[in-house]
Write an enzyme that holds these catalytic residues in place. Structure first.
Site, mmCIF file in Angstrom:
data_model
loop_
_atom_site.group_PDB
_atom_site.id
_atom_site.type_symbol
_atom_site.label_atom_id
_atom_site.label_comp_id
_atom_site.label_asym_id
_atom_site.label_seq_id
_atom_site.Cartn_x
_atom_site.Cartn_y
_atom_site.Cartn_z
ATOM 1 N N ARG A 132 -23.404 -72.321 27.214
ATOM 2 C CA ARG A 132 -22.904 -73.674 26.513
ATOM 3 C C ARG A 132 -23.844 -74.128 25.521
ATOM 4 O O ARG A 132 -23.997 -75.278 25.296
ATOM 5 C CB ARG A 132 -22.249 -74.641 27.327
ATOM 6 N N LYS A 154 -24.296 -73.483 10.375
ATOM 7 C CA LYS A 154 -22.842 -72.693 10.342
ATOM 8 C C LYS A 154 -23.193 -71.301 11.072
ATOM 9 O O LYS A 154 -24.130 -70.485 10.558
ATOM 10 C CB LYS A 154 -22.561 -72.361 8.989
ATOM 11 N N GLU A 196 -26.456 -67.179 -4.761
ATOM 12 C CA GLU A 196 -26.412 -68.497 -4.002
ATOM 13 C C GLU A 196 -27.341 -69.430 -4.438
ATOM 14 O O GLU A 196 -27.428 -70.571 -4.563
ATOM 15 C CB GLU A 196 -26.918 -68.268 -2.699
ATOM 16 N N LYS A 238 -29.731 -78.168 -0.303
ATOM 17 C CA LYS A 238 -28.725 -77.847 0.729
ATOM 18 C C LYS A 238 -29.066 -78.747 2.043
ATOM 19 O O LYS A 238 -28.216 -79.193 2.724
ATOM 20 C CB LYS A 238 -28.906 -76.373 1.329
ATOM 21 N N GLU A 248 -18.942 -80.205 7.706
ATOM 22 C CA GLU A 248 -17.969 -80.019 6.404
ATOM 23 C C GLU A 248 -16.631 -80.854 6.361
ATOM 24 O O GLU A 248 -15.643 -80.079 6.030
ATOM 25 C CB GLU A 248 -17.893 -78.412 6.349
ATOM 26 N N ARG A 252 -20.031 -81.422 1.918
ATOM 27 C CA ARG A 252 -20.573 -79.870 2.293
ATOM 28 C C ARG A 252 -19.582 -78.740 1.772
ATOM 29 O O ARG A 252 -20.249 -77.634 1.681
ATOM 30 C CB ARG A 252 -20.717 -79.762 3.902
ATOM 31 N N ASN A 256 -19.139 -74.260 -1.196
ATOM 32 C CA ASN A 256 -18.582 -73.182 -1.068
ATOM 33 C C ASN A 256 -17.947 -72.714 -2.529
ATOM 34 O O ASN A 256 -17.034 -71.867 -2.578
ATOM 35 C CB ASN A 256 -17.165 -73.260 -0.146
ATOM 36 N N HIS A 259 -16.742 -69.308 -3.116
ATOM 37 C CA HIS A 259 -16.496 -68.679 -1.903
ATOM 38 C C HIS A 259 -14.971 -68.307 -1.524
ATOM 39 O O HIS A 259 -14.705 -67.123 -1.047
ATOM 40 C CB HIS A 259 -17.147 -69.173 -0.815
ATOM 41 N N HIS A 263 -14.644 -64.413 -0.813
ATOM 42 C CA HIS A 263 -14.443 -64.053 0.801
ATOM 43 C C HIS A 263 -13.155 -63.403 0.571
ATOM 44 O O HIS A 263 -12.971 -62.241 1.563
ATOM 45 C CB HIS A 263 -13.827 -65.316 1.585
ATOM 46 N N HIS A 276 -22.061 -60.049 0.185
ATOM 47 C CA HIS A 276 -21.487 -61.527 0.045
ATOM 48 C C HIS A 276 -21.913 -62.250 -1.061
ATOM 49 O O HIS A 276 -21.167 -62.738 -2.188
ATOM 50 C CB HIS A 276 -21.970 -62.452 1.121
#
Length: 374
Positions: A132, A154, A196, A238, A248, A252, A256, A259, A263, A276
């Protein structure tokens, strides 16, 4: 990726930034020669048990140096995974869990993610879910990981139907960016990382975008001072955004840009066939084109986006076998979407991004139909 080690050293001073998240705040150390120096890893270890997780490409280059940066009295284990985006799966994370259990690691263990974004995301997710939640440290060795995926917490893995669809927010205890590792980075991986970097200028800092336009030849030539400055500014931007919106819920999402389109390209082409950053580069040009159609960007602005992407050796077209319907079906799976509304990150102007969920369907369809293919 295929890296060939180069011992070229840079000599820029150490820079330390901070991600301000209250009791979960952490430093980002940036500079040459940090691997192998125990001053940077030791303060962030949770206990005596340490697992360094890396891949088959990075291990021969930097695993020994990373381990030299750990005190001798620790219980240190290592796990070397296959390389590549195609390995970013729950099966790989299960290998990390298996290794931790086999070594008898408890809740005071620390995982060290040594590698690019795939390793960082998987190790972070393993840390978030093992017993956990246990400590982990990011040691990114690619430009893309250094300026983006290693910062912000993330973590996760891909699903065949969508990128990063399984994961958790779990912040590292520190990010250690040894800029010397970029000397072993192949040109294609460097360009993917530059996508990026360019993103930060497009969404939040027009002055940084202008600086990148001027310095792109130096950046592609691995000029140490230019790379360090680009990494520092990218990480600073960032860190600001993550501190404002950790999970997000708002600003935030601007990170993206490109993206949602990118993606879709990655999922359609098979993870790893397009890097990517390459997919994001094409996606940012698509986002700029859509912003122009909405009346926000001038044609000259779109041309400027195209020019800097071209200077970074990034794709300016979508895959030849990917039609408009392919894009739309995959984009509908994007995590930003709310109540079946497609939410895109677009540009009001260069340096000013926004979340937009009211794009006329016919306008988006026309963009996807007419965007160049390669």
């Amino acid at each position: 990726m295929t890296q060939s080690h180069d011992a070229t050293q840079s000599h820029d001073a150490l820079s330390t930034l901070r991600v301000a998240l209250g009791e979960r705040s952490y430093p980002i150390h940036i500079g040459p020669g940090l691997l192998g120096d125990s001053r940077w890893l030791t303060p962030h270890l949770a206990g005596r048990q340490v697992m360094v997780v890396t891949n088959e490409t990075v291990a021969p280059l930097y695993l020994d140096a990373c381990k030299r940066g750990l005190p001798d009295d620790l219980d240190v284990h290592e796990l070397v995974l296959p390389d590549g985006e195609a390995t970013k799966t729950l099966a790989s994370v299960e290998r990390i869990w298996d290794a931790l259990l086999a070594a008898g690691f408890n809740r005071r263990c620390t995982l060290i993610a040594l590698g690019g974004g795939v390793i960082g995301d998987m190790v972070g997710y393993a840390a978030a879910s093992y017993q956990r939640g246990v400590a982990f440290i990011q040691v990114p060795t690619t430009l893309l990981a250094q300026v983006d995926s290693s910062v912000g917490g993330k973590t996760g893995v891909n699903h065949p139907r969508g990128k990063n669809m399984i994961g958790a927010f779990w912040q590292p205890r520190a990010v250690l960016i040894d800029t010397d590792t970029l000397a072993s980075l192949p040109p294609r991986e460097l360009s993917a990382g530059l996508a990026e970097v360019i993103k930060y200028g497009l969404i939040r800092d027009a002055g940084f975008l202008s600086w990148l336009e001027e310095r792109m030849p130096a950046l592609r030539g691995l000029d140490a001072a230019s790379l360090t400055a680009a990494i520092e500014r990218s990480c600073s931007l960032k860190a600001e955004i993550v501190a404002e919106d950790e999970t997000e819920q708002g600003v935030r999402a601007l990170l993206n840009l490109g993206h949602t389109f990118g993606h879709a390209i990655e999922a359609h082409q098979g993870y790893g066939n397009w890097l990517h950053g390459e997919a994001v580069g094409a996606g940012m040009l698509m986002a700029a084109g859509l912003s122009h159609r909405l009346g926000w960007l001038e044609e000259a602005d779109v041309a400027r986006v195209r020019s800097i992407l071209e200077a970074a050796a990034l794709p300016l077209a979508a895959p030849a076998d990917m039609g408009e319907s392919d894009f739309l079906s995959l984009m509908r799976l994007d995590k930003k979407n709310v109540d079946a509304r497609l939410r895109l990150i677009l540009l009001r102007r260069l340096g000013d991004a926004c979340v937009h969920d009211e794009t006329p369907p016919e306008m988006l369809k026309e963009l996807l139909e007419t965007f160049p293919r390669q």
